[in-house]
Write a protein that holds these residues in place. Structure first.
Motif, mmCIF file in Angstrom:
data_model
loop_
_atom_site.group_PDB
_atom_site.id
_atom_site.type_symbol
_atom_site.label_atom_id
_atom_site.label_comp_id
_atom_site.label_asym_id
_atom_site.label_seq_id
_atom_site.Cartn_x
_atom_site.Cartn_y
_atom_site.Cartn_z
ATOM 1 N N TRP A 160 -3.886 34.018 -15.230
ATOM 2 C CA TRP A 160 -4.816 34.861 -14.478
ATOM 3 C C TRP A 160 -4.459 34.883 -12.985
ATOM 4 N N VAL A 161 -4.166 33.715 -12.422
ATOM 5 C CA VAL A 161 -3.787 33.665 -11.005
ATOM 6 C C VAL A 161 -2.498 34.443 -10.772
ATOM 7 N N LEU A 162 -1.540 34.308 -11.672
ATOM 8 C CA LEU A 162 -0.273 35.021 -11.543
ATOM 9 C C LEU A 162 -0.497 36.530 -11.580
ATOM 10 N N ALA A 163 -1.358 36.990 -12.483
ATOM 11 C CA ALA A 163 -1.641 38.426 -12.567
ATOM 12 C C ALA A 163 -2.311 38.930 -11.294
ATOM 13 N N ALA A 164 -3.260 38.136 -10.753
ATOM 14 C CA ALA A 164 -3.936 38.540 -9.524
ATOM 15 C C ALA A 164 -2.962 38.611 -8.351
ATOM 16 N N GLU A 165 -2.043 37.636 -8.280
ATOM 17 C CA GLU A 165 -1.075 37.617 -7.185
ATOM 18 C C GLU A 165 -0.058 38.754 -7.296
ATOM 19 N N LEU A 166 0.188 39.220 -8.512
ATOM 20 C CA LEU A 166 1.122 40.324 -8.713
ATOM 21 C C LEU A 166 0.470 41.685 -8.527
ATOM 22 N N GLY A 167 -0.821 41.705 -8.183
ATOM 23 C CA GLY A 167 -1.498 42.960 -7.879
ATOM 24 C C GLY A 167 -2.231 43.597 -9.033
ATOM 25 N N ILE A 168 -2.311 42.890 -10.175
ATOM 26 C CA ILE A 168 -3.065 43.430 -11.312
ATOM 27 C C ILE A 168 -4.542 43.201 -11.075
ATOM 28 N N GLN A 169 -5.336 44.220 -11.350
ATOM 29 C CA GLN A 169 -6.779 44.113 -11.113
ATOM 30 C C GLN A 169 -7.351 42.939 -11.921
ATOM 31 N N PRO A 170 -7.916 41.922 -11.272
ATOM 32 C CA PRO A 170 -8.317 40.694 -11.970
ATOM 33 C C PRO A 170 -9.281 40.914 -13.126
ATOM 34 N N LEU A 171 -10.282 41.780 -12.919
ATOM 35 C CA LEU A 171 -11.265 41.986 -13.975
ATOM 36 C C LEU A 171 -10.634 42.683 -15.176
ATOM 37 N N ALA A 172 -9.717 43.606 -14.921
ATOM 38 C CA ALA A 172 -9.016 44.284 -16.013
ATOM 39 C C ALA A 172 -8.129 43.306 -16.779
ATOM 40 N N PHE A 173 -7.454 42.423 -16.050
ATOM 41 C CA PHE A 173 -6.603 41.437 -16.721
ATOM 42 C C PHE A 173 -7.452 40.450 -17.510
ATOM 43 N N MET A 174 -8.624 40.070 -16.982
ATOM 44 C CA MET A 174 -9.500 39.174 -17.724
ATOM 45 C C MET A 174 -9.966 39.815 -19.021
ATOM 46 N N ALA A 175 -10.234 41.123 -18.992
ATOM 47 C CA ALA A 175 -10.629 41.827 -20.210
ATOM 48 C C ALA A 175 -9.511 41.738 -21.252
ATOM 49 N N LEU A 176 -8.284 41.982 -20.806
ATOM 50 C CA LEU A 176 -7.136 41.889 -21.711
ATOM 51 C C LEU A 176 -6.963 40.457 -22.210
ATOM 52 N N LEU A 177 -7.116 39.482 -21.323
ATOM 53 C CA LEU A 177 -6.929 38.083 -21.699
ATOM 54 C C LEU A 177 -7.979 37.637 -22.711
#
Length: 371
Positions: A160-177
């Motif tokens: 999750w931290v890696l996705a946020a640092e790479l510019g992926i919208q955190p809430l969207a990535f959390m939904a996928l995760l």
């Protein structure tokens, strides 16, 4: 009569294939080698974390660690010592040394995370990559089951931290995760025998439980505290936090697919065609539940875990899922912005739907046993 005798009788009567007989004996052998009960391991983990904190404080007060570089070096040494001793050990490590190694490893993990995070203040993805790779190594090769459980959580947090640092919208990535973790949990538990023997034997159980606990606790935290998942360096600087992402709808749709998958597998084991009227009825029931609780995917997640726990007759999943379901259901009831009358109608109707679903499942199960 011993369980092995029952397997032999079933195999003699041609009720089990040769492969099924072999796998049954492998599972029985793996169960006989299981370590201490789960609650003992839970207390061990709590003690290990406490010891890790004490170790870190000790290193800080004694001046062994003076800066970020020192934290990284000491952390790497501690992690390397624990990892090499565990991997090279050909026999089971006694309880106390195993706990000492666990505390040593966790201390090293903490020092590495703090050291890399502080050293590369503008490049936090480096710390995330280190934790992800370190977690993968410990999940695959480290022998302590509790450490594999903790490493799975660290792996998810690092992603999750890696996705946020790479510019992926955190809430969207959390939904996928959340959807991916739910799908992996369902897959691993519904194909449990593959993870109790063979090459996956050493990582199956801890990863299974880690996924389930991460799914329920993580989803509950996300729904309760959305704001902590809006963090992103670029968005904070430009004031572009995307709060309009339809998180609950996306996750509810994904969890419905996972629930449908679990229901179809259970119906196949009961020899019920999912395309039949009964099978379609179960899937429609799951869809109705999803529509009713689309604003609270945590309820859907608890239902999935409860269904898996009942099907697997697991004495840990069932009570944990029931407690989670009661909490999520109560939180949903008090948080929705409706009149007391509408809330009561929703509570009553959803209860009737669940009772009807339970009666239908029991009825179909009795019919299947007669046939």
């Amino acid at each position: 009569m011993d369980k092995r005798d029952i397997v032999q009788i079933l195999a003699k009567d041609s009720l089990l294939t040769e492969d099924e007989t072999k796998r049954s004996f492998e599972i029985l052998n793996s169960q006989s080698e299981e370590s201490s009960p789960w609650f003992v391991q839970l207390l061990t983990g709590a003690g290990a974390w406490l010891a890790a904190v004490m170790f870190a404080i000790f290193f800080g007060f004694t001046g062994i660690i003076k800066d970020e570089t020192g934290a990284i070096i000491v952390g790497f040494i501690l992690v390397a010592i624990a990892f090499l001793i565990s991997v090279r050990s050909k026999q089971a490590i006694p309880v106390f040394p195993d706990q000492l190694l666990l505390a040593t490893s966790l201390t090293g993990h903490v020092l590495l995370m703090v050291g890399f995070y502080s050293e590369f203040n503008d490049q936090h993805y480096i710390a995330a990559v280190v934790i992800v790779l370190l977690s993968l190594c410990f999940i695959l090769f480290y022998k302590n089951q509790l450490h594999k459980f903790i490493s799975t959580w660290l792996l998810l947090a690092g992603l999750w931290v890696l996705a946020a640092e790479l510019g992926i919208q955190p809430l969207a990535f959390m939904a996928l995760l959340v959807i991916v973790v739910a799908a992996l949990s369902a897959w691993m538990w519904m194909n449990e025998s593959h993870y109790l023997s063979g090459r996956w034997k050493n990582i199956g159980r801890p990863v299974q439980y880690a996924f389930v606990f991460a799914l329920l606790s993580g989803e509950g935290i996300i729904e309760r505290f959305y704001s902590i998942f809006w963090y992103s360096r670029d968005w904070n600087q430009h004031g572009e936090i995307l709060t309009s992402f339809p998180y609950t709808r996306v996750v509810s749709a994904g969890l419905f697919l996972v629930l449908a998958y679990v229901i179809i597998l259970i119906m196949n084991r009961l020899k019920i065609d999912w395309k039949s009227l009964t099978g379609a009825g179960f899937l429609i029931f799951a869809l109705i539940i999803t529509i009713v609780f689309y604003q609270s995917p945590s309820i859907m997640a608890a239902l999935i875990v409860l269904l898996i726990g009942i099907e697997r007759a697991n004495r840990i999943l069932v009570p944990f899922a029931i407690m989670a379901l009661v909490y999520f259901y109560g939180d949903y009831y008090y948080s929705i912005d409706m009149t007391l009358m509408k809330k009561s109608l929703i509570l009553m109707s959803s209860g009737l739907i669940m009772l009807a679903g339970g009666w239908l499942v029991r009825r179909v199960g009795q019919v299947g046993e007669r046939s």
